[in-house]
Design a protein around this motif. Sequence first.
Motif, PDB file in Angstrom:
ATOM      1  N   LEU A  37     -51.912  21.737   8.127  1.00 43.62           N
ATOM      2  CA  LEU A  37     -53.030  22.292   8.892  1.00 43.62           C
ATOM      3  C   LEU A  37     -53.615  21.241   9.827  1.00 43.62           C
ATOM      4  CD1 LEU A  37     -55.085  24.448   9.600  1.00 43.62           C
ATOM      5  CD2 LEU A  37     -56.333  23.885   7.501  1.00 43.62           C
ATOM      6  N   LEU A  38     -53.791  20.020   9.344  1.00 41.74           N
ATOM      7  CA  LEU A  38     -54.397  18.961  10.159  1.00 41.74           C
ATOM      8  C   LEU A  38     -53.475  18.473  11.265  1.00 41.74           C
ATOM      9  CD1 LEU A  38     -56.277  16.906   7.416  1.00 41.74           C
ATOM     10  CD2 LEU A  38     -57.243  18.503   9.085  1.00 41.74           C
ATOM     11  N   GLU A  39     -52.195  18.807  11.202  1.00 42.45           N
ATOM     12  CA  GLU A  39     -51.302  18.509  12.326  1.00 42.45           C
ATOM     13  C   GLU A  39     -51.524  19.466  13.490  1.00 42.45           C
ATOM     14  OE1 GLU A  39     -49.524  16.001  12.923  1.00 42.45           O
ATOM     15  OE2 GLU A  39     -49.572  15.054  10.949  1.00 42.45           O
ATOM     16  N   ARG A  40     -52.344  20.492  13.269  1.00 41.02           N
ATOM     17  CA  ARG A  40     -52.581  21.504  14.300  1.00 41.02           C
ATOM     18  C   ARG A  40     -53.945  21.361  14.966  1.00 41.02           C
ATOM     19  NH1 ARG A  40     -48.791  23.310  10.848  1.00 41.02           N
ATOM     20  NH2 ARG A  40     -47.393  24.983  11.525  1.00 41.02           N
ATOM     21  N   VAL A  41     -54.674  20.287  14.675  1.00 42.55           N
ATOM     22  CA  VAL A  41     -55.986  20.098  15.304  1.00 42.55           C
ATOM     23  C   VAL A  41     -55.849  19.224  16.548  1.00 42.55           C
ATOM     24  CG1 VAL A  41     -57.171  20.357  13.090  1.00 42.55           C
ATOM     25  CG2 VAL A  41     -56.582  18.060  13.905  1.00 42.55           C
ATOM     26  N   ASP A  42     -56.894  19.256  17.375  1.00 47.31           N
ATOM     27  CA  ASP A  42     -56.905  18.484  18.625  1.00 47.31           C
ATOM     28  C   ASP A  42     -57.472  17.086  18.432  1.00 47.31           C
ATOM     29  OD1 ASP A  42     -56.051  20.794  20.130  1.00 47.31           O
ATOM     30  OD2 ASP A  42     -58.094  21.551  19.897  1.00 47.31           O
ATOM     31  N   ARG A  43     -58.301  16.910  17.393  1.00 41.90           N
ATOM     32  CA  ARG A  43     -58.963  15.630  17.173  1.00 41.90           C
ATOM     33  C   ARG A  43     -59.359  15.540  15.701  1.00 41.90           C
ATOM     34  NH1 ARG A  43     -62.569  19.294  19.248  1.00 41.90           N
ATOM     35  NH2 ARG A  43     -61.663  19.032  21.330  1.00 41.90           N
ATOM     36  N   ILE A  44     -59.545  14.308  15.237  1.00 42.72           N
ATOM     37  CA  ILE A  44     -59.986  14.070  13.863  1.00 42.72           C
ATOM     38  C   ILE A  44     -61.356  13.399  13.896  1.00 42.72           C
ATOM     39  CG2 ILE A  44     -59.569  12.742  11.752  1.00 42.72           C
ATOM     40  CD1 ILE A  44     -57.631  14.995  11.931  1.00 42.72           C
ATOM     41  N   ALA A  45     -62.291  13.932  13.103  1.00 48.03           N
ATOM     42  CA  ALA A  45     -63.604  13.311  12.914  1.00 48.03           C
ATOM     43  C   ALA A  45     -63.631  12.736  11.505  1.00 48.03           C
ATOM     44  CB  ALA A  45     -64.719  14.346  13.091  1.00 48.03           C
ATOM     45  N   ASP A  46     -63.709  11.419  11.405  1.00 48.45           N
ATOM     46  CA  ASP A  46     -63.665  10.720  10.114  1.00 48.45           C
ATOM     47  C   ASP A  46     -65.090  10.411   9.676  1.00 48.45           C
ATOM     48  OD1 ASP A  46     -63.202   9.143   7.945  1.00 48.45           O
ATOM     49  OD2 ASP A  46     -61.795   7.775   8.928  1.00 48.45           O
ATOM     50  N   LEU A  47     -65.565  11.117   8.646  1.00 51.94           N
ATOM     51  CA  LEU A  47     -66.926  10.933   8.127  1.00 51.94           C
ATOM     52  C   LEU A  47     -66.902   9.874   7.035  1.00 51.94           C
ATOM     53  CD1 LEU A  47     -69.896  11.741   7.963  1.00 51.94           C
ATOM     54  CD2 LEU A  47     -69.255  13.620   6.451  1.00 51.94           C
ATOM     55  N   ARG A  48     -67.582   8.766   7.304  1.00 53.57           N
ATOM     56  CA  ARG A  48     -67.590   7.640   6.352  1.00 53.57           C
ATOM     57  C   ARG A  48     -68.907   6.892   6.481  1.00 53.57           C
ATOM     58  NH1 ARG A  48     -63.128   5.357   3.803  1.00 53.57           N
ATOM     59  NH2 ARG A  48     -63.461   3.274   2.945  1.00 53.57           N
TER      60      ARG A  48
ATOM     61  N   THR B  58     -66.503   8.753  13.027  1.00 54.24           N
ATOM     62  CA  THR B  58     -65.674   8.047  14.001  1.00 54.24           C
ATOM     63  C   THR B  58     -64.622   9.022  14.500  1.00 54.24           C
ATOM     64  OG1 THR B  58     -65.977   5.963  12.805  1.00 54.24           O
ATOM     65  CG2 THR B  58     -64.173   6.059  14.401  1.00 54.24           C
ATOM     66  N   TRP B  59     -64.428   9.089  15.819  1.00 51.62           N
ATOM     67  CA  TRP B  59     -63.537  10.078  16.429  1.00 51.62           C
ATOM     68  C   TRP B  59     -62.163   9.480  16.729  1.00 51.62           C
ATOM     69  CZ3 TRP B  59     -64.736  15.122  16.709  1.00 51.62           C
ATOM     70  CH2 TRP B  59     -66.079  15.481  16.566  1.00 51.62           C
ATOM     71  N   TYR B  60     -61.146  10.283  16.505  1.00 52.68           N
ATOM     72  CA  TYR B  60     -59.765   9.900  16.820  1.00 52.68           C
ATOM     73  C   TYR B  60     -59.102  11.088  17.526  1.00 52.68           C
ATOM     74  CZ  TYR B  60     -60.517   6.193  13.375  1.00 52.68           C
ATOM     75  OH  TYR B  60     -61.011   5.116  12.680  1.00 52.68           O
ATOM     76  N   GLY B  61     -58.548  10.846  18.704  1.00 52.76           N
ATOM     77  CA  GLY B  61     -57.872  11.912  19.429  1.00 52.76           C
ATOM     78  C   GLY B  61     -56.532  12.234  18.807  1.00 52.76           C
ATOM     79  N   GLY B  62     -56.153  13.503  18.842  1.00 51.67           N
ATOM     80  CA  GLY B  62     -54.846  13.899  18.328  1.00 51.67           C
ATOM     81  C   GLY B  62     -54.914  14.433  16.909  1.00 51.67           C
ATOM     82  N   SER B  63     -53.731  14.661  16.350  1.00 52.91           N
ATOM     83  CA  SER B  63     -53.620  15.273  15.031  1.00 52.91           C
ATOM     84  C   SER B  63     -53.720  14.232  13.927  1.00 52.91           C
ATOM     85  CB  SER B  63     -52.281  16.006  14.925  1.00 52.91           C
ATOM     86  OG  SER B  63     -51.216  15.065  14.982  1.00 52.91           O
ATOM     87  N   LEU B  64     -53.429  14.668  12.688  1.00 55.12           N
ATOM     88  CA  LEU B  64     -53.513  13.772  11.539  1.00 55.12           C
ATOM     89  C   LEU B  64     -52.583  12.571  11.677  1.00 55.12           C
ATOM     90  CD1 LEU B  64     -54.568  13.241   8.643  1.00 55.12           C
ATOM     91  CD2 LEU B  64     -52.609  14.561   7.819  1.00 55.12           C
ATOM     92  N   SER B  65     -51.368  12.782  12.162  1.00 51.29           N
ATOM     93  CA  SER B  65     -50.414  11.674  12.298  1.00 51.29           C
ATOM     94  C   SER B  65     -50.947  10.609  13.242  1.00 51.29           C
ATOM     95  CB  SER B  65     -49.067  12.196  12.812  1.00 51.29           C
ATOM     96  OG  SER B  65     -48.480  13.069  11.877  1.00 51.29           O
ATOM     97  N   ALA B  66     -51.514  11.045  14.379  1.00 53.16           N
ATOM     98  CA  ALA B  66     -52.079  10.093  15.341  1.00 53.16           C
ATOM     99  C   ALA B  66     -53.256   9.348  14.719  1.00 53.16           C
ATOM    100  CB  ALA B  66     -52.515  10.820  16.603  1.00 53.16           C
ATOM    101  N   TYR B  67     -54.076  10.051  13.940  1.00 56.26           N
ATOM    102  CA  TYR B  67     -55.215   9.428  13.256  1.00 56.26           C
ATOM    103  C   TYR B  67     -54.742   8.349  12.286  1.00 56.26           C
ATOM    104  CZ  TYR B  67     -58.412   9.176   9.222  1.00 56.26           C
ATOM    105  OH  TYR B  67     -59.180   8.751   8.178  1.00 56.26           O
ATOM    106  N   GLU B  68     -53.724   8.667  11.489  1.00 55.47           N
ATOM    107  CA  GLU B  68     -53.237   7.706  10.499  1.00 55.47           C
ATOM    108  C   GLU B  68     -52.624   6.482  11.169  1.00 55.47           C
ATOM    109  OE1 GLU B  68     -52.363  10.464   6.595  1.00 55.47           O
ATOM    110  OE2 GLU B  68     -50.757  10.242   8.060  1.00 55.47           O
ATOM    111  N   GLU B  69     -51.930   6.692  12.281  1.00 57.15           N
ATOM    112  CA  GLU B  69     -51.362   5.563  13.017  1.00 57.15           C
ATOM    113  C   GLU B  69     -52.475   4.673  13.578  1.00 57.15           C
ATOM    114  OE1 GLU B  69     -48.791   7.121  15.992  1.00 57.15           O
ATOM    115  OE2 GLU B  69     -47.384   8.002  14.556  1.00 57.15           O
ATOM    116  N   ALA B  70     -53.498   5.299  14.181  1.00 56.45           N
ATOM    117  CA  ALA B  70     -54.614   4.525  14.739  1.00 56.45           C
ATOM    118  C   ALA B  70     -55.367   3.798  13.632  1.00 56.45           C
ATOM    119  CB  ALA B  70     -55.554   5.454  15.507  1.00 56.45           C
ATOM    120  N   LEU B  71     -55.545   4.454  12.498  1.00 59.01           N
ATOM    121  CA  LEU B  71     -56.262   3.843  11.385  1.00 59.01           C
ATOM    122  C   LEU B  71     -55.491   2.647  10.830  1.00 59.01           C
ATOM    123  CD1 LEU B  71     -58.868   4.277   9.799  1.00 59.01           C
ATOM    124  CD2 LEU B  71     -57.567   5.630   8.151  1.00 59.01           C
TER     125      LEU B  71
END
Length: 547
Positions: free
Chosen positions: A203-214, A219-232
């Motif tokens: 499901l998270l591979e189908r989103v446009d952006r990830i909002a990481d609540l911590r 903190t905002w990350y553009g792209g899907s879950l894979s892009a978020y994990e790579e950036a993280l």
Amino acid sequence: MPASTPHVLCSSLSFAWPDGSEVLDGFQLAVGPGRTGLVGLNGCGKSTLLRLIAGELTPTAGHVTTSGDIGHLPQDLVLDTALRVDEALGVARTRVALHAIEAGDPAEEHFAVVGDDWDVEERVHAVLGRLGLAGVGLDRTIGEMSGGECVLLRLAALLLARPSVLLLDEPTDNLDLHARRRLYDAVEAWTGVLVVVSHDRELLERVDRIADLRDGAVTWYGGSLSAYEEALAVEQEAAERAVRAAEADVRRQKRELADAHIKLSRRKRYGQKMWDTKREPKAVMGQRKQTAQESAGKHRVMHTERLADAEDRLDEAVRAVRDDEAIRIELPGTRVHPGRGVLVLRDLELAHGARVRGEWELRGPERIALIGRNGAGKTTLLRTVAGELDPVSGEAAARVPVGFLPQRLDVLDDALSLVGNVARVAPGATDNGIRARLAHFLFKGSRADRPAAALSGGERLRATLAALLLTEPAPRLLMLDEPTNSLDLSGVRRLTSALESYEGALIVASHDTPFLKSLGITRWMLLDGEGLQEIAPGQLPDARAGG
């Protein structure tokens, strides 16, 4: 953001529970059109934030503004079992009025209710069809539907209402692969504001952006879950380098401060020697002593300030590194030797009609994935093996101690602390021994004294797993029913890591295919109308496929 643009705005938002537990403090958020995946550790406030946006909770300070109507699909969906499907969809009054008009009743109130919605039933059936509920009659009651069908029905009601903002909280929990595929399609087709809390990787591979609540901020990350994990991963690598550099700087500043103290001591000894021998006039020596003290003082202050600055930089660098601890399981009593008989099913007929024909056997430390559509009988089979349900006929014989983690996580006594819960199932264990074991499940110090009722979903799963594995005797067959439903992404990783070190036999019923594949499954078993049959991993339904 223009007022006409669909949006969610949280301004200086604060919220605390009645017991004083603070969830958000001065929180800021702005979400525009598109699909946003909201992720974060269990207990960080994701579900609470959605409820605040939906207006189900009142903030203690600040405010939430949104454009248009809001649709909210909660994680723990509860629907009245006596409701008819058309009532749950919000179209019952319109249907009644429409049928009255069609039957020849020209009353004005019927036309007022229908308005322009003359094709209401066609729209309803079209939406239900897109979600795989084409066979669900509008006059059926909720009590006749499965949990997964109820989730899709609630989603259908939201899609029919066409809200400007759609909030989904763990929407794929309890959905089989076919139902998940329908939900993925609905998410991909959404054009307004969508905020989804989920641990479902597909499901998270189908989103446009990830909002990481911590730590109370996003903190905002553009792209899907894979892009978020790579950036993280890149961020964390840089943060760890910064920690190493800051540690080196602190060590250097400590050495320089120590050197400064040594030099100051030498100067003091030299000055005292000159004073004692009176080699120079008293006024000259006094002036030199004062100058030396001032110089040494400034030198010491400078190095002390540099050390303090270096320690501050180290603290800041350490805070940037995420310390998501892993669960550790060290239970030698759970080991099952290869070839040992663990479980035998013979001509088993279960309650509600599911069957296992012939004989099926589990031997040694096998890892079984139990899959099948909603209502196929997976939970019933696990409960029968655990001894909670009697079979209609046949036999389910476990040859080793069994531990069962139910989907509802209702094993714990809510009135007891975590220590008390474990002591209940391991009466021979000492208090210190129990606390040491609970620390392996990340319940350290006072956390082990918290009542079970105060735990979040992810914490409750960890606590239930701890209680099961610390039972005496420890289970050598562990059965888990949809264990990832209450977990965030970090929690899923923790659970995977924990199960990697478990040495007993394992049966996991789940619709979460990526999670199952991470467990080192040895056999994939499909429970359907034909019984229990082994399939190859390549025969698994593709959650990305259409149709």
